[in-house]
Design a protein around this motif. Structure first.
Motif, PDB file in Angstrom:
ATOM      1  N   SER A  33       0.825  -1.210   0.000  1.00 59.06           N
ATOM      2  CA  SER A  33       0.000   0.000   0.000  1.00 59.06           C
ATOM      3  C   SER A  33       0.858   1.258   0.000  1.00 59.06           C
ATOM      4  CB  SER A  33      -0.931   0.002   1.218  1.00 59.06           C
ATOM      5  OG  SER A  33      -1.845  -1.077   1.142  1.00 59.06           O
ATOM      6  N   SER A  34       1.877   1.296   0.868  1.00 52.46           N
ATOM      7  CA  SER A  34       2.747   2.472   0.904  1.00 52.46           C
ATOM      8  C   SER A  34       3.590   2.561  -0.363  1.00 52.46           C
ATOM      9  CB  SER A  34       3.650   2.434   2.144  1.00 52.46           C
ATOM     10  OG  SER A  34       4.490   1.293   2.125  1.00 52.46           O
ATOM     11  N   ASN A  35       3.945   1.400  -0.913  1.00 55.09           N
ATOM     12  CA  ASN A  35       4.707   1.387  -2.170  1.00 55.09           C
ATOM     13  C   ASN A  35       3.871   1.963  -3.302  1.00 55.09           C
ATOM     14  OD1 ASN A  35       7.168   0.858  -3.325  1.00 55.09           O
ATOM     15  ND2 ASN A  35       6.684  -1.229  -3.897  1.00 55.09           N
ATOM     16  N   ASN A  36       2.601   1.567  -3.380  1.00 53.77           N
ATOM     17  CA  ASN A  36       1.703   2.104  -4.414  1.00 53.77           C
ATOM     18  C   ASN A  36       1.478   3.605  -4.232  1.00 53.77           C
ATOM     19  OD1 ASN A  36       1.390  -0.400  -5.616  1.00 53.77           O
ATOM     20  ND2 ASN A  36      -0.441  -0.909  -4.455  1.00 53.77           N
ATOM     21  N   ALA A  37       1.345   4.037  -2.969  1.00 55.62           N
ATOM     22  CA  ALA A  37       1.165   5.463  -2.705  1.00 55.62           C
ATOM     23  C   ALA A  37       2.387   6.259  -3.159  1.00 55.62           C
ATOM     24  CB  ALA A  37       0.901   5.696  -1.218  1.00 55.62           C
ATOM     25  N   SER A  38       3.581   5.719  -2.905  1.00 55.12           N
ATOM     26  CA  SER A  38       4.807   6.381  -3.351  1.00 55.12           C
ATOM     27  C   SER A  38       4.875   6.442  -4.872  1.00 55.12           C
ATOM     28  CB  SER A  38       6.036   5.636  -2.812  1.00 55.12           C
ATOM     29  OG  SER A  38       6.142   5.755  -1.426  1.00 55.12           O
ATOM     30  N   TYR A 416      16.377   5.374 -15.664  1.00 53.48           N
ATOM     31  CA  TYR A 416      16.583   4.049 -16.256  1.00 53.48           C
ATOM     32  C   TYR A 416      15.274   3.262 -16.388  1.00 53.48           C
ATOM     33  CZ  TYR A 416      21.582   4.826 -15.956  1.00 53.48           C
ATOM     34  OH  TYR A 416      22.853   5.339 -16.126  1.00 53.48           O
ATOM     35  N   HIS A 417      14.151   3.960 -16.202  1.00 51.27           N
ATOM     36  CA  HIS A 417      12.814   3.419 -16.481  1.00 51.27           C
ATOM     37  C   HIS A 417      12.445   2.235 -15.582  1.00 51.27           C
ATOM     38  CE1 HIS A 417      12.890   6.093 -19.873  1.00 51.27           C
ATOM     39  NE2 HIS A 417      13.959   5.496 -20.366  1.00 51.27           N
ATOM     40  N   TYR A 418      12.753   2.372 -14.297  1.00 52.57           N
ATOM     41  CA  TYR A 418      12.295   1.397 -13.319  1.00 52.57           C
ATOM     42  C   TYR A 418      11.281   2.049 -12.386  1.00 52.57           C
ATOM     43  CZ  TYR A 418      15.881  -2.005 -14.606  1.00 52.57           C
ATOM     44  OH  TYR A 418      16.642  -2.917 -15.286  1.00 52.57           O
ATOM     45  N   THR A 419      10.412   1.224 -11.813  1.00 57.21           N
ATOM     46  CA  THR A 419       9.441   1.742 -10.858  1.00 57.21           C
ATOM     47  C   THR A 419      10.172   2.323  -9.652  1.00 57.21           C
ATOM     48  OG1 THR A 419       9.260  -0.499  -9.952  1.00 57.21           O
ATOM     49  CG2 THR A 419       7.581   0.188 -11.521  1.00 57.21           C
ATOM     50  N   PRO A 420       9.571   3.297  -8.957  1.00 58.16           N
ATOM     51  CA  PRO A 420      10.298   4.021  -7.901  1.00 58.16           C
ATOM     52  C   PRO A 420      10.416   3.238  -6.606  1.00 58.16           C
ATOM     53  CG  PRO A 420       8.067   4.848  -8.087  1.00 58.16           C
ATOM     54  CD  PRO A 420       8.242   3.863  -9.204  1.00 58.16           C
ATOM     55  N   VAL A 421      11.364   3.693  -5.787  1.00 59.76           N
ATOM     56  CA  VAL A 421      11.522   3.147  -4.449  1.00 59.76           C
ATOM     57  C   VAL A 421      10.377   3.656  -3.572  1.00 59.76           C
ATOM     58  CG1 VAL A 421      12.918   5.062  -3.580  1.00 59.76           C
ATOM     59  CG2 VAL A 421      13.280   2.750  -2.661  1.00 59.76           C
ATOM     60  N   ASN A 422      10.129   3.001  -2.450  1.00 56.93           N
ATOM     61  CA  ASN A 422       9.042   3.378  -1.546  1.00 56.93           C
ATOM     62  C   ASN A 422       9.439   4.640  -0.772  1.00 56.93           C
ATOM     63  OD1 ASN A 422       6.924   3.510   0.274  1.00 56.93           O
ATOM     64  ND2 ASN A 422       6.839   1.307   0.588  1.00 56.93           N
TER      65      ASN A 422
END
Length: 446
Positions: A33-38, A416-422
């Motif tokens: 959930s926090s990862n998605n919010a970030s 580098y087109h990766y999903t972000p850190v939390n």
């Protein structure tokens, strides 16, 4: 000389190991959930810098309530009304058309003159003129175990585009294995049409290769298409105020979202026309539409009050589902196969190297916290002398160091087109560095 005590007690090592296990297993989905919010917050931040390369190649046409009332018709639209609409669109010679409607049941009430074959005849004209036409498809075998799918006569005059899948969260797959076999989604199928006249590096050679490709972590855009002002009034749309201003606004909005008042609506990035716009009759208006639609990739969808085909955009909120396909296609046109994605999982576990980076950041916070505690005389801890260190004399300096490290990491991942850190979780945990100052503050109050 007193013996040095360890930075961490055995109990703290046990707690650390328990934290790692919880981070990997993610019970109750708290970490997710926090990862998605970030991810959504950073998506809004980076939307300001998203280029308009794909915007010049793609158009969305919406059938809305105003169009239904204007033509005194209803939803689902009768096939004769749909036939008129698609005849008008055909006249403007788009490069390819995707129709985000599920033609699974003939609703003409048995009247052959008004049946689905009327629409199939119009779709046949697209094929004769060499314009690819894609229709939404569930990937299920029609009639098997009560499954619905596109009517057979419409399948014969179009190509299927998969619009139903599970197990990808908010990511957009390029191809999915279905009962009808591996099928490609609208964004990739339309991108293949784009690549027939443009150079596209690393384009999947076939559906099986697309199936092996990672799904798209869609990056949304925010800047309106310049052509939009020639079609519609956009005075009600909020305009970007620059990267730094938008980052500040998004940060305040993320923290005080419950207290935020209403703001101007944020209009869609994708160039959009109403189906009513296709009904123009003057030579000047028709020439303008011809210029705007010729050789464009066109996606047709609906924005009807009584339908539930809505998706969530982190930038725009709830929007018609056709925009999900349009933005995924835009990501492909803009970024090619270098689109944003999650890192590959390690071994057979649902864990990737970015998860390990997040755990490493939390371990770094714990280390900084322990080093700060060394300087707290009230803690009774003796041993390592860190008074000569710059970052351990001030909690603020250490917190700013962590924030800068987190910002650089987020920018690097975006580049580098990766999903972000939390980001949000790590920043909140960083506040633990101020633990002794918070305790001292409340001790003085009492």
């Amino acid at each position: 000389m007193p013996a040095r005590s360890p930075l961490f007690s055995r109990w703290e090592y046990v707690l650390g190991a328990l934290f790692v296990v919880l981070a990997v297993l993610d019970p109750f989905g708290l970490s997710s959930s926090s990862n998605n919010a970030s991810a959504q917050w950073l998506n809004r931040v980076f939307a300001n810098s998203y280029p308009n390369t794909g915007q010049q190649q793609i158009a969305v046409i919406l059938i809305d309530d105003a169009y239904l009332m204007r033509n005194t018709t209803h939803w689902p639209m009768p096939y004769d009304e749909q036939s008129k609409l698609f005849k008008r669109l055909l006249a403007y010679k788009p490069k390819a058309v995707f129709v985000d409607f599920m033609y699974s049941h003939d609703h003409s009430q048995g009247d052959p003159a008004l049946g689905s074959q009327l629409l199939a005849n119009v779709f046949e004209r697209y094929r004769h003129q060499g314009i690819p036409l894609l229709l939404a498809n569930t990937g299920q075998v029609r009639g098997e175990e009560g499954q619905a799918n596109t009517l057979a006569n419409l399948v014969e005059v179009s190509s299927p585009a998969l619009v139903a899948w599970n197990g990808f969260g908010d990511k957009y797959p390029l191809a999915v294995q279905k009962p009808l076999g591996p099928m490609e989604t609208p964004a990739l199928l339309m991108y293949r049409q784009y690549c027939q006249s443009h150079t596209c590096a690393d384009l999947p050679s076939d559906t099986q290769a697309a199936f092996q490709s990672p799904p798209i972590a869609i990056q949304w855009g925010i800047h309106l298409a310049p052509e939009q002002t020639r079609i519609a009034d956009i005075a009600h749309c909020s305009a970007p105020e620059g990267l730094l201003n938008d980052v500040g606004k998004e940060l305040v909005q993320a923290i005080f979202w419950k207290l935020s008042g209403a703001e101007k609506s944020r209009c869609l990035y994708n160039f959009t026309l109403s189906a009513s716009d296709l009904e123009v009759s003057t030579p000047e208006d028709r020439a303008l539409l011809s210029k705007l639609l010729r050789d464009r990739l066109v996606l047709v969808g609906a924005n009807i009050t009584s339908t539930g085909d809505l998706v969530h955009s982190p930038v725009h909120g709830q929007i018609p589902g056709v925009y999900l396909h349009a933005m995924a296609l835009d990501n492909l046109v803009t970024l090619g196969m270098d689109y944003d994605r999650e890192p590959a999982s390690l071994l057979d576990f649902d864990v990737n190297w970015l998860d390990l980076v997040e755990i490493g950041l939390v371990a770094l916070i714990a280390l900084f916290k322990a080093l700060h505690d060394r300087q707290n005389p009230a803690s009774g801890i003796i041993g390592l002398d860190v008074k000569k260190g710059v970052f351990f004399k001030s909690s603020w300096a250490t917190f700013l160091l962590m924030t800068a490290l987190l910002g650089l990491l987020s920018l690097g991942l975006h580049h580098y087109h990766y999903t972000p850190v939390n980001v949000l979780a790590v920043l909140m945990l960083s506040l633990a560095i101020f633990n002794e100052k918070i305790q001292a503050y409340f001790a003085r109050k009492h």
